[in-house]
Design an enzyme around this catalytic site. Structure first.
Site, PDB file in Angstrom:
ATOM      1  N   LYS A 128       0.834  -1.209   0.000  1.00 31.79           N
ATOM      2  CA  LYS A 128       0.000   0.000   0.000  1.00 31.79           C
ATOM      3  C   LYS A 128       0.867   1.256   0.000  1.00 31.79           C
ATOM      4  O   LYS A 128       0.545   2.242  -0.665  1.00 31.79           O
ATOM      5  CB  LYS A 128      -0.944  -0.008   1.209  1.00 31.79           C
ATOM      6  CG  LYS A 128      -2.069  -1.027   1.099  1.00 31.79           C
ATOM      7  CD  LYS A 128      -3.023  -0.929   2.282  1.00 31.79           C
ATOM      8  CE  LYS A 128      -4.213  -1.852   2.087  1.00 31.79           C
ATOM      9  NZ  LYS A 128      -5.182  -1.778   3.213  1.00 31.79           N
TER      10      LYS A 128
ATOM     11  N   SER B 210      -0.896   2.365   6.849  1.00 29.90           N
ATOM     12  CA  SER B 210      -1.115   1.401   7.916  1.00 29.90           C
ATOM     13  C   SER B 210      -2.151   0.378   7.474  1.00 29.90           C
ATOM     14  O   SER B 210      -3.015   0.670   6.643  1.00 29.90           O
ATOM     15  CB  SER B 210      -1.598   2.121   9.179  1.00 29.90           C
ATOM     16  OG  SER B 210      -1.761   1.217  10.248  1.00 29.90           O
ATOM     17  N   ASP B 211      -2.049  -0.829   8.029  1.00 27.16           N
ATOM     18  CA  ASP B 211      -3.034  -1.860   7.721  1.00 27.16           C
ATOM     19  C   ASP B 211      -3.262  -2.700   8.974  1.00 27.16           C
ATOM     20  O   ASP B 211      -2.326  -2.945   9.744  1.00 27.16           O
ATOM     21  CB  ASP B 211      -2.564  -2.754   6.569  1.00 27.16           C
ATOM     22  CG  ASP B 211      -3.686  -3.656   6.072  1.00 27.16           C
ATOM     23  OD1 ASP B 211      -4.632  -3.131   5.463  1.00 27.16           O
ATOM     24  OD2 ASP B 211      -3.631  -4.874   6.311  1.00 27.16           O
ATOM     25  N   THR B 212      -4.495  -3.112   9.165  1.00 27.93           N
ATOM     26  CA  THR B 212      -4.869  -3.884  10.348  1.00 27.93           C
ATOM     27  C   THR B 212      -5.502  -5.198   9.930  1.00 27.93           C
ATOM     28  O   THR B 212      -6.322  -5.231   9.011  1.00 27.93           O
ATOM     29  CB  THR B 212      -5.862  -3.091  11.220  1.00 27.93           C
ATOM     30  OG1 THR B 212      -5.260  -1.867  11.632  1.00 27.93           O
ATOM     31  CG2 THR B 212      -6.272  -3.893  12.454  1.00 27.93           C
TER      32      THR B 212
END
Length: 208
Positions: free
Chosen positions: A66, A87-89
């Site tokens: 990303k 950011s990624d969760t």
């Protein structure tokens, strides 16, 4: 703060991440894809889980991809230089990865599997500062009480689970079913404050 780092770009559509950045006092501008000029970006392909991929490997890889896309987007648009944050969760029960539910039926399935168990919430953060890339990972644990089918369906009917990793929002109605959590509350929301602040300090965006 240095002259060139008066603000950052946030490559995320999440209003929760914007809220958390504002809590840190960080001025930011959104750097999002648009239909007209970013046809090459395929969000679904970026978020696809590779066979046998571990949750930690997955969330760090997706965050990096990303950020790669955001850096390329920034260059294509000829924007002013500034750090780019991504950011990624993801949610994991054992090695099983729970991303965003496809629909309400999928959300019911996910919550049915998570109810009564402890799961991990992994949030990876990456910050591009010129040629440097700074990264961090937050891992928290959340335990849901057992939930009846009716409770799950009523929660899903609110629409809150859609678009959320693991089909729930810790800051929303799902909190009524959280028996215990450890780690970073803000990380579970989508942007761990401590880890993010540490990266921003290293980049000269935050002074303290």
């Amino acid at each position: 703060m240095t002259q060139e780092h008066r603000f950052i770009y946030l490559a995320s559509q999440s209003p929760r991440r914007r809220q958390l950045l504002e809590q840190l006092g960080v001025r930011h501008e959104l750097l999002l894809p648009n239909a007209a000029g970013d046809e090459a970006e395929d969000a679904e392909a970026i978020e696809a889980v590779l066979p046998g991929e571990a949750p930690t490997t997955y969330v760090e890889r997706v965050t990096g991809l990303k950020l790669d896309a955001a850096v390329a987007r920034h260059a294509r648009r000829g924007l002013s230089p500034a750090p780019i944050l991504c950011s990624d969760t993801t949610v994991a029960l054992g090695r099983t990865i729970y991303g965003k539910p496809e629909d309400a039926h999928d959300a019911v399935r996910m919550l049915g599997e998570l109810a009564g168990h402890e799961h991990r919430v992994l949030t990876a953060v990456a910050l591009q500062v010129g040629p440097r890339r700074l990264t961090a990972l937050s891992v928290s644990r959340v335990r849901f009480v057992p939930m009846s089918r009716a409770q799950i369906e009523d929660y899903v009917a609110t629409g809150e689970p859609l678009g959320k990793a693991g089909a729930y929002a810790i800051q929303g109605r799902a909190a009524a079913y959280v028996e215990h959590l450890s780690g970073s509350y803000s990380g579970i929301m989508g942007l761990p404050m401590y880890e993010t602040a540490r990266l921003l300090r290293a980049a000269g965006v935050l002074a303290v």
